[in-house]
Write an enzyme that holds these catalytic residues in place. Structure first.
Site, mmCIF file in Angstrom:
data_model
loop_
_atom_site.group_PDB
_atom_site.id
_atom_site.type_symbol
_atom_site.label_atom_id
_atom_site.label_comp_id
_atom_site.label_asym_id
_atom_site.label_seq_id
_atom_site.Cartn_x
_atom_site.Cartn_y
_atom_site.Cartn_z
ATOM 1 N N LYS A 28 0.997 -1.230 0.036
ATOM 2 C CA LYS A 28 0.068 -0.167 0.003
ATOM 3 C C LYS A 28 0.813 1.173 0.144
ATOM 4 C CE LYS A 28 -0.576 0.244 4.832
ATOM 5 N NZ LYS A 28 -0.492 1.090 5.906
ATOM 6 N N THR A 29 2.157 1.325 0.745
ATOM 7 C CA THR A 29 2.948 2.454 0.881
ATOM 8 C C THR A 29 3.360 2.568 -0.543
ATOM 9 O OG1 THR A 29 3.457 1.845 2.948
ATOM 10 C CG2 THR A 29 4.870 3.652 1.788
ATOM 11 N N ASP A 212 -3.599 7.608 5.124
ATOM 12 C CA ASP A 212 -2.996 6.358 5.382
ATOM 13 C C ASP A 212 -3.793 5.674 6.738
ATOM 14 O OD1 ASP A 212 -1.727 3.782 5.056
ATOM 15 O OD2 ASP A 212 0.194 4.561 5.777
ATOM 16 N N GLU A 213 -3.651 4.472 6.828
ATOM 17 C CA GLU A 213 -4.132 3.855 8.304
ATOM 18 C C GLU A 213 -5.575 4.117 8.411
ATOM 19 O OE1 GLU A 213 -2.505 1.157 9.174
ATOM 20 O OE2 GLU A 213 -0.337 1.590 8.945
ATOM 21 N N GLN A 243 -6.779 -4.447 10.559
ATOM 22 C CA GLN A 243 -5.798 -3.985 11.078
ATOM 23 C C GLN A 243 -5.921 -2.852 12.284
ATOM 24 O OE1 GLN A 243 -1.550 -4.098 9.270
ATOM 25 N NE2 GLN A 243 -3.018 -4.644 7.595
ATOM 26 N N ARG A 598 3.741 -9.016 10.422
ATOM 27 C CA ARG A 598 5.001 -8.123 10.129
ATOM 28 C C ARG A 598 6.085 -9.091 9.650
ATOM 29 N NH1 ARG A 598 2.827 -4.417 9.024
ATOM 30 N NH2 ARG A 598 0.915 -5.863 9.294
#
Length: 705
Positions: A28-29, A212-213, A243, A598
DNA sequence: TTAGTCCAATTTTTT
DNA sequence: ATTGGACTAA
């Protein structure tokens, strides 16, 4: 690397509301970066008219770094930061519309709590009647929901009107010319809502906003975005409902689930290919998150090979756990994994202590991310208060903080009177202190020598903002007063103060004003704490360290090898969240999911049979999230055992449930010995932990893990 | 009124 | 185990 179809669609979509549902590790980044690049290159949007909102300062820094890589020119002036940082920059310009001076400052959690305590004390409300933490939590809750004191729902506790206390707290903050963290968001919403002229300016500032997030936005932040983007509607949000781990901070997953109904005509993009983790790790993570019912059903597909099956290690106690973690880190290192590509994650900060000790003993370079941040340290806050006085920007809280540090014979009462005298004077704290140079009345007389000292040194300090602080702290006796804590402690604190001076010097070099520096200090509260322990003996290069951090902090990061420690009932899920009911439990499960995803190549889960809590010992059960998982997806130590009940050999694993004729039901926690001498440790639900000879124990198997 | 001593509560997670 | 708060002596 090229973008895949979904990523490319999202990156090259035109204007209008865009929802990007991006699973863990789905790139996504990269997609955001490319989208920004595309907006600039293809749609000719001016970089400085693009706003990228991130969740942490670190993410903002990362975004800037990767943007400069892509489009060069220092990211071309794209504005990025956290909601809080961006809000603060808005408020710096427009706070006066809300009755605040432009020079207002941010109050940190410690001072906030102290202020609430004083407020309650002044009203003779004991902490038994109304716990300060409870009041503060309720106020925060209101602010997350964008409710000011006048519109918050009335709330009484032991006949005390909490709403009135909320209003009084705000009054007190305003009087001190301070805003708390939540105020930064809430007050920006107020600007956008109640002040048409300011709102028009803010709305016209950006053409495109990316967030973001997004799953972790609270209602106030949601409103913030709606108000800011209502005209151009060029809002892109990226997130993953699986998340969402900040419910306790008011985050509401519905914001991402309902995005399409709030923003009519929104385009939806789904990134469902995971490029990060091995298939084995992803299988495990998917199995865990599947236990949640309140989620968007989605497919997160692996693109990598199976890899090594994640392992679950059950340990004796937290020190055994820490030693085994150290061994695993060493093992991975021998496999060629760099220290910086490993992380040890935990649910609560206190778990880091034994891990730090053992990792340090094993001479593995490490650093703790988080913990008590640099700017939260006592000596740093003291030094900054002196520095603020020196630069004439101190307020009452600064003055109160250092009034009796070092000891000047001013106690609680004297402190209170000094603050009252300051208030009556109507002057700023720094100006008022100056008037005391010729002597003061009552307790303020005790500040005379400090006032003279500051008066003498101020002009020097103004000319050289980086100098002066150390001299003042030396001359006023503060440095000497640190000695009372012992030589080693004092030396460490002096070192921190030296680091602060270096920091100030750098900031001054960049042309930062004192107020801007205090802003940065307020927003960067939780910096990294580097190499606690005996770092000097390892001779490691900077950055070549294993990272130790909380699961929350690990959000958005990735590592080749990851340890999740303390995967036990009471810790993960945490007891406090269990008390909150099913929503709390779901969030804990997502937290575990975030931790697992992660990891790129190696994943180790650990739990301890015994853990020391305050003074006493606890015997936690394995976490319900993993206790039932098949060994094929989560490997563990297995023992071949002949058990009375089936009569045949079978594989009895750690985590298997058994029944004993007199102790009742329990879970196998460990196995030692071989052949007839095999002994199993069983954690019985009602009879505690027992070590039993397997041959004679007459265990009946309930389920095989 | 302050400073030192003793006792209690504390810890889930962060901007 | 640490740290802030209450209590007591000066």
């Amino acid at each position: 690397m090229q973008l895949n179809d979904a990523q490319q669609h999202a990156a090259e979509a035109g204007g209008g509301p865009q929802l990007i549902l991006a699973g863990a590790g789905s790139g996504k980044t990269r997609t955001i970066i490319h989208r920004i690049g595309h907006l600039i290159a293809a749609n000719h949007v001016a970089p400085h008219r693009i706003l990228a909102v991130t969740f942490t300062n670190k993410a903002a820094a990362e975004l800037r770094a990767r943007l400069s890589q892509l489009i060069g020119d220092d990211g071309g002036g794209v504005v990025s930061g956290t909601f809080h940082a961006i809000s603060l920059s808005f408020l710096r310009r427009h706070a006066e519309a809300l009755g605040y001076p432009k020079s207002f400052q941010v109050i940190d959690a410690d001072d906030q709590k102290a202020l609430i305590k004083r407020l309650l004390k002044a009203r003779n409300i004991s902490s038994d009647t109304l716990h300060p933490g409870y009041l503060l939590a309720w106020i925060e809750h209101c602010k997350h929901a964008a409710l000011t004191a006048d519109v918050a729902e009335a709330q009484a506790w032991n006949d005390i009107d909490m709403r009135e206390l909320y209003a009084a707290y705000q009054q007190e903050l305003l009087h001190h010319e301070r805003m708390d963290f939540s105020d930064l968001i809430l007050n920006t919403v107020r600007l956008l809502k109640e002040h048409a002229d300011v709102a028009a300016l803010l709305r016209a500032r950006f053409d495109h906003v990316l967030v973001d997030e997004y799953q972790d936005t609270n209602p106030a932040q949601h409103m913030w975005l709606q108000l800011l983007c209502s005209e151009h509607r060029n809002l892109t949000v990226v997130g993953d409902d699986d998340q969402s781990i900040y419910g306790w901070r008011g985050a509401d997953v519905r914001h991402i689930l309902d995005f399409e109904s709030v923003w009519a005509g929104a385009a939806v993009h789904r990134l469902e290919h995971n490029y990060r983790s091995t298939a084995a790790i992803l299988d495990l993570a998917n199995a865990v998150i599947a236990g949640n019912s309140d989620r968007h059903i989605k497919q997160l597909r692996a693109t990598r090979d199976a890899g090594e099956t994640p392992f679950w290690q059950i340990c004796q106690d937290e020190y055994d756990e820490a030693r085994r973690i150290s061994a695993a880190l060493r093992h991975w290192h021998q496999q060629g994994v760099a220290w910086r590509d490993m992380a040890v994650l935990y649910r609560t900060a206190r778990q880091s202590l034994p891990i730090e000790q053992m990792v340090n003993e094993a001479e593995i370079p490490y650093r703790v991310i988080g913990g008590v941040g640099f700017f939260e340290r006592m000596e740093i806050k003291d030094a900054l208060a002196y520095w603020a006085l020196l630069h004439g920007i101190a307020d009452a809280l600064h003055l109160r903080r250092i009034a009796n540090k070092p000891k000047r014979g001013i106690g609680a009462v004297g402190e209170q009177r000094i603050v009252e005298m300051l208030a009556v004077s109507g002057m700023s704290a720094a100006d008022w202190l100056d008037t005391l140079a010729d002597g003061g009345v009552g307790p303020s007389a005790k500040l005379a020598s400090l006032a003279r000292l500051i008066g003498e040194q101020r002009s020097d300090a103004m000319q050289q903002p980086d100098m002066g602080l150390g001299r003042l702290l030396q001359d006023c006796g503060y440095l000497e007063s640190l000695q009372a804590m012992g030589e080693i402690e004092a030396a460490a604190r002096r070192e921190n103060i030296q680091a602060l001076q270096d920091y100030i010097a750098i900031a001054a070099g960049e042309g930062m004003t004192p107020i801007e520096f205090l802003d940065r200090a307020a927003l960067l509260q939780s910096g990294e704490q580097v190499n606690r322990g005996d770092g000097a003996s390892h001779n490691e290069t900077d950055g070549e360290t294993v990272s130790l951090m909380s699961l929350h902090r690990a959000k958005g990061l990735e590592f080749t090898a990851v340890v999740l420690s303390g995967v036990e009932e009471g810790l993960l899920p945490h007891q406090r969240s269990l008390d909150e009911g099913p929503a709390g439990l779901s969030e804990e499960r997502r937290l575990l999911y975030v931790g697992m995803t992660r990891a790129k190549d190696y994943l180790l889960l650990t739990s301890a049979r015994m853990r020391r809590n305050f003074g006493d010992m606890q015997f936690p059960q394995p976490s319900r999230f993993i206790a039932q998982l098949a060994p094929e997806i989560l490997a563990r130590e297995a023992v071949v055992a002949e058990i009375a009940n089936p009569g045949t050999d079978c594989e009895l694993n750690i985590g298997s449930s058994v029944r004993h004729p007199s102790f009742g039901e329990g879970v196998i926690l460990g196995v030692e010995g071989a052949g007839d001498a095999v002994r199993v440790s069983v954690e019985f639900r009602n009879a505690g932990t027992k070590r039993l000879m397997l041959k004679y124990a007459a265990l009946e198997i309930i389920s095989i893990a």
